[in-house]
Design a protein around this motif. Structure first.
Motif, PDB file in Angstrom:
ATOM      1  N   ASN A  86      20.518  -0.848   3.290  1.00 23.98           N
ATOM      2  CA  ASN A  86      21.437   0.066   4.297  1.00 23.98           C
ATOM      3  C   ASN A  86      21.642   1.623   4.020  1.00 23.98           C
ATOM      4  OD1 ASN A  86      22.253  -2.338   6.094  1.00 23.98           O
ATOM      5  ND2 ASN A  86      23.246  -3.068   4.094  1.00 23.98           N
ATOM      6  N   ILE A  87      21.562   1.797   2.952  1.00 24.81           N
ATOM      7  CA  ILE A  87      21.842   3.067   2.227  1.00 24.81           C
ATOM      8  C   ILE A  87      20.659   3.267   1.083  1.00 24.81           C
ATOM      9  CG2 ILE A  87      23.383   4.588   0.488  1.00 24.81           C
ATOM     10  CD1 ILE A  87      25.621   2.957   1.725  1.00 24.81           C
ATOM     11  N   ALA A  88      20.222   4.497   0.872  1.00 21.04           N
ATOM     12  CA  ALA A  88      19.078   4.866  -0.015  1.00 21.04           C
ATOM     13  C   ALA A  88      19.464   4.601  -1.309  1.00 21.04           C
ATOM     14  CB  ALA A  88      18.372   6.104   0.398  1.00 21.04           C
ATOM     15  N   ALA A  89      18.581   3.906  -2.145  1.00 21.83           N
ATOM     16  CA  ALA A  89      18.954   3.559  -3.421  1.00 21.83           C
ATOM     17  C   ALA A  89      17.635   3.054  -4.068  1.00 21.83           C
ATOM     18  CB  ALA A  89      20.279   2.741  -3.538  1.00 21.83           C
ATOM     19  N   GLY A  90      17.685   3.228  -5.577  1.00 19.71           N
ATOM     20  CA  GLY A  90      16.555   2.563  -5.991  1.00 19.71           C
ATOM     21  C   GLY A  90      15.016   3.071  -5.562  1.00 19.71           C
ATOM     22  N   SER A  91      14.237   1.931  -5.346  1.00 17.33           N
ATOM     23  CA  SER A  91      12.925   2.332  -4.989  1.00 17.33           C
ATOM     24  C   SER A  91      12.568   3.072  -3.896  1.00 17.33           C
ATOM     25  CB  SER A  91      11.906   1.159  -5.194  1.00 17.33           C
ATOM     26  OG  SER A  91      12.368   0.132  -4.023  1.00 17.33           O
ATOM     27  N   ILE A  92      13.444   2.832  -2.767  1.00 14.16           N
ATOM     28  CA  ILE A  92      13.155   3.609  -1.647  1.00 14.16           C
ATOM     29  C   ILE A  92      13.464   5.211  -1.836  1.00 14.16           C
ATOM     30  CG2 ILE A  92      15.342   3.384  -0.479  1.00 14.16           C
ATOM     31  CD1 ILE A  92      13.789   2.626   2.090  1.00 14.16           C
ATOM     32  N   SER A  93      14.101   5.439  -2.667  1.00 11.99           N
ATOM     33  CA  SER A  93      14.727   6.775  -2.692  1.00 11.99           C
ATOM     34  C   SER A  93      13.577   7.322  -3.485  1.00 11.99           C
ATOM     35  CB  SER A  93      15.983   6.996  -3.416  1.00 11.99           C
ATOM     36  OG  SER A  93      17.070   6.512  -3.138  1.00 11.99           O
ATOM     37  N   LYS A  94      13.018   6.767  -4.442  1.00 13.69           N
ATOM     38  CA  LYS A  94      11.728   7.253  -5.287  1.00 13.69           C
ATOM     39  C   LYS A  94      10.573   7.423  -4.523  1.00 13.69           C
ATOM     40  CE  LYS A  94      13.498   5.372  -9.579  1.00 13.69           C
ATOM     41  NZ  LYS A  94      13.179   4.270 -10.689  1.00 13.69           N
ATOM     42  N   ARG A  95      10.383   6.438  -3.637  1.00 14.97           N
ATOM     43  CA  ARG A  95       9.234   6.467  -2.820  1.00 14.97           C
ATOM     44  C   ARG A  95       9.162   7.448  -1.634  1.00 14.97           C
ATOM     45  NH1 ARG A  95       8.986   1.065  -0.073  1.00 14.97           N
ATOM     46  NH2 ARG A  95      10.848   0.461  -1.401  1.00 14.97           N
ATOM     47  N   PHE A  96      10.152   7.737  -1.195  1.00 16.87           N
ATOM     48  CA  PHE A  96      10.087   8.783  -0.110  1.00 16.87           C
ATOM     49  C   PHE A  96      11.149   9.889  -0.444  1.00 16.87           C
ATOM     50  CE2 PHE A  96       9.534   4.337   2.181  1.00 16.87           C
ATOM     51  CZ  PHE A  96       8.455   4.678   2.332  1.00 16.87           C
ATOM     52  N   ALA A  97      11.290  10.289  -1.777  1.00 16.23           N
ATOM     53  CA  ALA A  97      12.193  11.317  -1.923  1.00 16.23           C
ATOM     54  C   ALA A  97      13.638  11.369  -1.175  1.00 16.23           C
ATOM     55  CB  ALA A  97      11.336  12.489  -1.964  1.00 16.23           C
ATOM     56  N   ILE A  98      14.191  10.482  -0.981  1.00 17.37           N
ATOM     57  CA  ILE A  98      15.505  10.389  -0.347  1.00 17.37           C
ATOM     58  C   ILE A  98      16.584  10.364  -1.107  1.00 17.37           C
ATOM     59  CG2 ILE A  98      17.002   9.280   1.486  1.00 17.37           C
ATOM     60  CD1 ILE A  98      14.452   7.808   2.491  1.00 17.37           C
ATOM     61  N   PRO A  99      17.448  11.401  -1.205  1.00 20.17           N
ATOM     62  CA  PRO A  99      18.566  11.150  -2.240  1.00 20.17           C
ATOM     63  C   PRO A  99      19.562  10.087  -2.096  1.00 20.17           C
ATOM     64  CG  PRO A  99      18.458  13.327  -0.969  1.00 20.17           C
ATOM     65  CD  PRO A  99      17.538  12.204  -0.342  1.00 20.17           C
ATOM     66  N   GLU A 100      19.650   9.531  -3.373  1.00 23.38           N
ATOM     67  CA  GLU A 100      20.425   8.231  -3.409  1.00 23.38           C
ATOM     68  C   GLU A 100      21.743   8.439  -2.699  1.00 23.38           C
ATOM     69  OE1 GLU A 100      19.988   5.349  -6.918  1.00 23.38           O
ATOM     70  OE2 GLU A 100      21.932   6.306  -7.389  1.00 23.38           O
ATOM     71  N   GLY A 101      22.084   7.621  -1.965  1.00 23.45           N
ATOM     72  CA  GLY A 101      23.315   7.598  -1.439  1.00 23.45           C
ATOM     73  C   GLY A 101      23.437   7.846   0.090  1.00 23.45           C
ATOM     74  N   THR A 102      22.231   8.359   0.415  1.00 27.80           N
ATOM     75  CA  THR A 102      21.900   8.574   1.879  1.00 27.80           C
ATOM     76  C   THR A 102      21.952   7.494   2.682  1.00 27.80           C
ATOM     77  OG1 THR A 102      20.586  10.634   1.447  1.00 27.80           O
ATOM     78  CG2 THR A 102      20.310   9.594   3.492  1.00 27.80           C
ATOM     79  N   GLN A 103      22.802   7.558   3.972  1.00 31.75           N
ATOM     80  CA  GLN A 103      22.983   6.547   4.852  1.00 31.75           C
ATOM     81  C   GLN A 103      21.586   6.415   5.826  1.00 31.75           C
ATOM     82  OE1 GLN A 103      25.710   4.620   5.387  1.00 31.75           O
ATOM     83  NE2 GLN A 103      24.551   3.285   6.760  1.00 31.75           N
ATOM     84  N   LEU A 104      20.940   5.220   5.700  1.00 33.26           N
ATOM     85  CA  LEU A 104      19.781   5.184   6.398  1.00 33.26           C
ATOM     86  C   LEU A 104      19.903   5.075   7.873  1.00 33.26           C
ATOM     87  CD1 LEU A 104      18.022   2.536   4.238  1.00 33.26           C
ATOM     88  CD2 LEU A 104      17.476   5.165   4.250  1.00 33.26           C
TER      89      LEU A 104
END
Length: 255
Positions: free
Chosen positions: A95-113
């Motif tokens: 629901n919110i970017a964290a962990g591996s999805i943040s690393k894979r797509f360079a999405i800042p952790e805590g970003t609402q998907l």
């Protein structure tokens, strides 16, 4: 102490033969692992808390019609569950970017998907539980198209319900992992049901006001306060064991 036949030991639980056919006793350990078992440790009282939290959440999900393997809690660290044929897929709902999805797509952790994202991972420790597509799942026979549709539908229902439940106690459900299994009924019908556990071990839970992490990320990232975070989740759910999560020895086993 009763000696039981051990069926399987995983990173966080031990499975034993149940007292009746078609049942299994699931024992929750204090062992903690991260990064595909590369980091190991102990979180004191974790097994007691995860047993209670899983019991509570599975009972709540059962009340809204989500079928689960949970039958009843036996004691502080054990619960009786239905024996299922585990589908070798981990379903991750984000629901919110964290962990591996943040690393894979360079999405800042805590970003609402933009919307909840469902990912599938092949359960294989030796391969590092690789990310797979629906095509992989169906082509390799891990699940049929119909089973995958049912898994997706159940996963989204669980996400909707738990997101609201946790929000009501001041927690964001950032992401979490589910596992499913097949159970065959007497009439020959095969049903997909929710299995394993739901706890701070496989959920990312952040405080809604402070974004403080209340889950296993505190162990992964050496943040400290791991036991206290698990206890706080149980306290907010209203199920903190009286006197705190006391220790209980593991059962004697026979192979």
């Amino acid at each position: 102490m009763v000696r039981r036949k051990q069926i399987y030991e995983g990173k966080a639980k031990i499975l034993f033969e149940g007292p009746e056919p078609g049942t299994i006793v699931q024992y929750f350990k204090d062992d903690a692992t991260a990064f595909n078992n590369q980091k190991k440790g102990t979180i004191t009282g974790k097994g007691v808390l995860n047993n209670r939290i899983t019991e509570y959440l599975f009972q709540k999900l059962g009340e809204i019609g989500v079928p689960t393997h949970f039958i009843r809690r036996l004691n502080m660290r054990e619960q009786l569950v239905r024996e299922v044929e585990i589908i070798p897929i981990e379903v991750v709902i984000r629901n919110i970017a964290a962990g591996s999805i943040s690393k894979r797509f360079a999405i800042p952790e805590g970003t609402q998907l933009p919307r909840s994202i469902v990912e599938y991972y092949y359960k294989n420790d030796a391969l590092g539980d690789p990310l797979v597509s629906e095509e992989h799942v169906t082509a390799f026979g891990w699940a049929t198209i119909q089973e995958l549709d049912e898994i997706l539908s159940l996963s989204l229902r669980v996400n909707d319900y738990l997101s609201g439940l946790f929000l009501g106690i001041g927690l964001k459900l950032v992401d979490f992992k589910l596992e499913f299994g097949r159970v065959q009924h007497e009439n020959g019908e095969v049903q997909i049901i929710l299995a394993d556990e739901i706890s701070p071990d496989n959920c990312r839970l952040w405080d809604t006001k402070t974004n403080e992490k209340m889950d296993k990320d505190r162990f992964r990232r050496d943040m400290g306060g791991v036991e206290e975070a698990y206890q706080e989740v149980a306290r907010r759910l209203g199920i903190m064991p009286e006197g705190g999560p006391r220790d209980m020895p593991g059962p004697a086993t026979m192979q």
